[in-house]
Design a protein around this motif. Structure first.
Motif, PDB file in Angstrom:
ATOM      1  N   ASN A 266       0.821  -1.211   0.000  1.00 33.80           N
ATOM      2  CA  ASN A 266       0.000   0.000   0.000  1.00 33.80           C
ATOM      3  C   ASN A 266       0.853   1.258   0.000  1.00 33.80           C
ATOM      4  O   ASN A 266       0.515   2.245  -0.639  1.00 33.80           O
ATOM      5  CB  ASN A 266      -0.908   0.024   1.234  1.00 33.80           C
ATOM      6  CG  ASN A 266      -2.025  -0.961   1.104  1.00 33.80           C
ATOM      7  OD1 ASN A 266      -2.112  -1.656   0.100  1.00 33.80           O
ATOM      8  ND2 ASN A 266      -2.872  -1.047   2.089  1.00 33.80           N
ATOM      9  N   ASP A 305     -12.492   8.310   5.303  1.00 34.84           N
ATOM     10  CA  ASP A 305     -13.030   7.029   4.858  1.00 34.84           C
ATOM     11  C   ASP A 305     -12.951   6.888   3.345  1.00 34.84           C
ATOM     12  O   ASP A 305     -12.809   5.791   2.821  1.00 34.84           O
ATOM     13  CB  ASP A 305     -14.503   6.907   5.267  1.00 34.84           C
ATOM     14  CG  ASP A 305     -14.641   6.576   6.728  1.00 34.84           C
ATOM     15  OD1 ASP A 305     -13.590   6.348   7.352  1.00 34.84           O
ATOM     16  OD2 ASP A 305     -15.769   6.577   7.233  1.00 34.84           O
ATOM     17  N   TYR A 306     -13.090   8.009   2.675  1.00 33.60           N
ATOM     18  CA  TYR A 306     -13.188   7.954   1.222  1.00 33.60           C
ATOM     19  C   TYR A 306     -11.853   8.224   0.549  1.00 33.60           C
ATOM     20  O   TYR A 306     -11.748   8.239  -0.657  1.00 33.60           O
ATOM     21  CB  TYR A 306     -14.221   8.960   0.725  1.00 33.60           C
ATOM     22  CG  TYR A 306     -15.588   8.697   1.279  1.00 33.60           C
ATOM     23  CD1 TYR A 306     -16.429   7.774   0.661  1.00 33.60           C
ATOM     24  CD2 TYR A 306     -16.020   9.317   2.426  1.00 33.60           C
ATOM     25  CE1 TYR A 306     -17.661   7.495   1.184  1.00 33.60           C
ATOM     26  CE2 TYR A 306     -17.255   9.047   2.959  1.00 33.60           C
ATOM     27  CZ  TYR A 306     -18.071   8.135   2.330  1.00 33.60           C
ATOM     28  OH  TYR A 306     -19.295   7.844   2.859  1.00 33.60           O
ATOM     29  N   MET A 308      -8.814   6.696   0.187  1.00 35.40           N
ATOM     30  CA  MET A 308      -8.210   5.745  -0.745  1.00 35.40           C
ATOM     31  C   MET A 308      -9.121   5.509  -1.940  1.00 35.40           C
ATOM     32  O   MET A 308      -8.653   5.275  -3.051  1.00 35.40           O
ATOM     33  CB  MET A 308      -7.914   4.422  -0.041  1.00 35.40           C
ATOM     34  CG  MET A 308      -6.809   4.481   0.988  1.00 35.40           C
ATOM     35  SD  MET A 308      -5.331   5.346   0.442  1.00 35.40           S
ATOM     36  CE  MET A 308      -4.665   4.188  -0.734  1.00 35.40           C
ATOM     37  N   LEU A 309     -10.442   5.588  -1.696  1.00 39.02           N
ATOM     38  CA  LEU A 309     -11.390   5.422  -2.792  1.00 39.02           C
ATOM     39  C   LEU A 309     -11.180   6.520  -3.827  1.00 39.02           C
ATOM     40  O   LEU A 309     -11.096   6.266  -5.038  1.00 39.02           O
ATOM     41  CB  LEU A 309     -12.809   5.487  -2.231  1.00 39.02           C
ATOM     42  CG  LEU A 309     -13.917   5.117  -3.200  1.00 39.02           C
ATOM     43  CD1 LEU A 309     -13.873   3.634  -3.473  1.00 39.02           C
ATOM     44  CD2 LEU A 309     -15.266   5.488  -2.634  1.00 39.02           C
ATOM     45  N   ALA A 312      -8.042   6.006  -5.777  1.00 41.14           N
ATOM     46  CA  ALA A 312      -8.191   4.991  -6.814  1.00 41.14           C
ATOM     47  C   ALA A 312      -8.879   5.578  -8.039  1.00 41.14           C
ATOM     48  O   ALA A 312      -8.424   5.393  -9.176  1.00 41.14           O
ATOM     49  CB  ALA A 312      -8.979   3.808  -6.264  1.00 41.14           C
ATOM     50  N   VAL A 313      -9.966   6.312  -7.798  1.00 39.07           N
ATOM     51  CA  VAL A 313     -10.706   6.895  -8.922  1.00 39.07           C
ATOM     52  C   VAL A 313      -9.811   7.877  -9.674  1.00 39.07           C
ATOM     53  O   VAL A 313      -9.759   7.881 -10.913  1.00 39.07           O
ATOM     54  CB  VAL A 313     -11.986   7.596  -8.409  1.00 39.07           C
ATOM     55  CG1 VAL A 313     -12.664   8.343  -9.536  1.00 39.07           C
ATOM     56  CG2 VAL A 313     -12.931   6.587  -7.815  1.00 39.07           C
TER      57      VAL A 313
END
Lengths: 349, 294
Positions: A266, A305-306, A308-309, A312-313
């Protein structure tokens, strides 16, 4: 006196970093910087160095390395052992000298790891190279999980898979390095950034740097004009590893406990996100992306919370926008001034 | 001796799971020439869907696996359409980074949907275990089903690629994409089909993996995924029997390494195998040698 364009650009580069440093320092002395942000200063320096050094491999040398955190961990652990050993052997009280020497040791060990890994890895290309760097990163992490190192009266003891060692355990297998004296400072981090920039920018603008980029752009053409491909790819790879090791030493000595698990896949990906988002091959972009993406999550707590999301996007979108022919045509239509660049890009390709 | 045999059987069981995952990698790599990093995470999604179908909806295990297969097929095709197809002509670096991004996207979506706490996966296998040598050697039902599933899938896939028209199209595309296009093969459809098959297999692998190792969390798929890629390279990328042999050998090496050398270094062994294979025989055990055209 007329300076070369690259020299002027480099001087501007150093200037901006120095100005940023002065602003940060004056904010600290004025008490205008929050506690959490101050705690982030050393990690920011570390990630900037990591991103710039990875950019040397990915952007300048054109090889996707997925094991950059492995070099960081080698640097961190060897740096911690070196710092503890110096304290115990010479009763060295000067933290700055100790930190600098620890960073040198970390860089040297990471460089050795870079040579050992580079010899087999650089025989491969493309996806295979990427997956093997990933494999090496994981192997380093696994092996470090089994290493026990202790320091006793100025001597370093080493054991594999058994904690029965004389003296004080510095590296304690899966529990990592414990009881590390936290000697990293923002000033040294800033010096490390300047050193990294000095090395990387000079390398890029040198004869060797042009040879490295020639290998990236066309291996066959570079080979046919007499460039020793292996030598120059190795040069970029090992330089990158050394810088990552120095950053690792700085990182390791910034916390009281460091485990090998911290330097997993990671972390490698996180650094890759900095490089991709800042622009592959663009040293400036890496610095800015590393700074922003380390600071932003601190500022936007609820967003964590968002995080890493979103990374990625962003990673996917950046790749789609910069590489898809459809998107390129779309941008050429929407932004007329880009049209000329598109034409140039097409010719180059 | 029985201890060694039981390690060996465990290794074959784990290796069979790797083999099923490796089939997805090897087919996609053979045809689209890309390393689908997100494949491991499709496994994880499959396992979660199977978990939800059996646990929350109360469906029987077989139906749960089927639901997971359908969902994963849809997911695989969607990923291919949205993220990979626009980059068909792009440099491999760009495609690889996109795939890594996709892998992260799936992991973090799973983290948001199902939370970070590991779920305990109820086995989808209802066969009891067989005991040999007066109970000294126990072969679990999961092992039997996994190995059988592996053999059935491999035979079916070999028949499919060898005999059917679509299978032949797949082989043609992997051989020479340009020529295949000139022969009237729809390359995009063929690649989408490959992703569909690979993802359906990933769902099966996910259910079997979590039946044997019942902790299910968003990172469940990534390590087996990478190891399965290793298996695919070991066996020779693009080769279906190669994926099976590579997978089983890798599983045995990992379990024996863990048992007899060091528990900590199990993963390191697998990756050391990958590195040695790539250096000594880059085309793998059953791979064809492809000379580079200038």
């Amino acid at each position: 006196m007329k300076l070369k364009r690259s020299t002027v650009n480099n001087l501007i580069a150093y200037g901006i970093v120095i100005v940023a440093f002065v602003i940060c320092q004056s904010m600290i002395s004025a008490g205008a910087m929050s506690r959490s942000l101050r705690g982030q200063l050393v990690p920011i320096c570390v990630y900037i160095v990591m991103a710039v050094s990875l950019n040397l491999t990915v952007g300048i040398s054109g090889e996707l390395s997925l094991g950059h955190a492995g070099f960081m961990s080698v640097g961190a652990f060897s740096g911690i052992v070196a710092a503890t050993w110096m304290e115990s052997a010479f009763a060295m009280e000067n933290d700055v000298v100790r930190l600098l020497l620890a960073m040198v040791v970390g860089g040297v060990f990471a460089g050795i790891a870079g040579v050992i890994i580079g010899v087999p890895v650089l025989r491969l290309r493309g996806d295979y190279l990427a997956i093997v760097t990933l494999a090496f990163g994981e192997i380093i992490r696994n092996v470090l999980n089994c290493v026990y190192i202790s320091v006793d009266a100025g001597r370093v003891y080493f054991a594999f898979n058994s904690p029965q060692l004389p003296g004080k355990l510095v590296i304690n297998g899966p529990a990592g390095a414990t009881g590390v004296s936290r000697i990293s400072t923002f000033v040294i981090g800033f010096v490390l950034i300047l050193f990294t920039l000095f090395v990387v920018l000079n390398l890029i603008n040198s004869r060797s740097g042009r040879a490295i980029m020639a290998c990236r752009d066309s291996r066959i053409a570079a080979e046919s004009v007499g460039i020793n491909i292996t030598k120059y790819r190795m040069m970029a790879f090992v330089t990158s590893a050394v810088l990552a090791g120095m950053a690792g030493a700085l990182y390791g000595l910034n916390y009281s406990t460091v485990t090998a698990a911290k330097f997993d896949f990671n972390t490698s990906i996180l650094v890759l996100v900095f490089v991709v988002l800042g622009g592959i091959g663009n040293i400036w972009g890496s610095i800015i992306a590393a700074t922003l993406l380390t600071v932003l999550p601190e500022l936007l707590r609820g967003f964590s919370d968002y995080r890493m999301l979103v990374y990625a996007v962003v990673l996917i979108l950046v790749m789609l926008v910069t590489n898809s022919p459809m998107m390129r045509a779309f941008f050429a239509r929407v932004l007329p001034h880009k049209r000329g660049e598109e034409g140039k890009g097409g010719e180059a390709a | 001796m029985t201890l060694f045999l039981s390690y060996l059987i465990n290794g074959i069981s784990l290796g069979s799971i790797y083999a099923i995952i490796a089939l997805g990698y090897t087919m996609v790599y053979g045809i689209a020439r890309m390393l689908n990093f997100a494949h491991g995470d499709v496994i994880m999604v499959g396992a979660y869907i199977c978990f939800c179908a059996t646990q929350y909806l109360g469906l029987p295990a077989v139906v749960g696996v089927l639901v997971a297969m359908v969902a994963c097929t849809a997911l695989g095709v969607t990923i291919e359409r949205l993220a990979y197809r626009p980059l068909r002509q792009a440099a491999s670096l760009a495609v690889l980074i996109t795939a890594i991004g996709m892998s992260y996207l799936l992991q973090n979506l799973a983290l948001l949907i199902w939370g970070p706490n590991p779920k305990s996966f109820a086995s989808v296998v209802s066969i009891g275990s067989i005991s040999l040598f007066d109970g000294a050697l126990l072969i679990s039902g999961e092992t039997i089903v996994t190995v059988l599933a592996n053999i059935v899938i491999m035979v079916a896939l070999t028949q499919f690629t060898g005999r059917t028209k679509m299978g032949k199209a797949m082989r043609a595309v992997s051989e020479d994409r340009g020529a295949a296009e000139l022969m009237g093969i729809n390359v995009n459809h063929t690649i989408a089909l490959t992703f569909a098959i690979g993802s359906a297999l990933a769902a099966i692998a996910g259910a079997l993996l979590c039946s044997s190792y019942p902790t299910l969390q968003p990172t469940t798929g990534s390590m087996p995924g990478i190891k399965a890629f290793t298996a695919a390279v070991f066996g020779g990328i693009g080769s279906i029997p190669g994926a099976m042999i590579g997978g089983v050998l890798l599983g045995v090496i990992e379990i024996l390494g863990r048992a007899y050398v060091s528990t900590e270094l199990g993963d390191a062994f697998v990756f050391a195998v990958l590195i040695v294979v790539l250096l000594v025989k880059p085309t793998g055990l059953l791979g064809k040698k492809v000379s580079e055209k200038v």
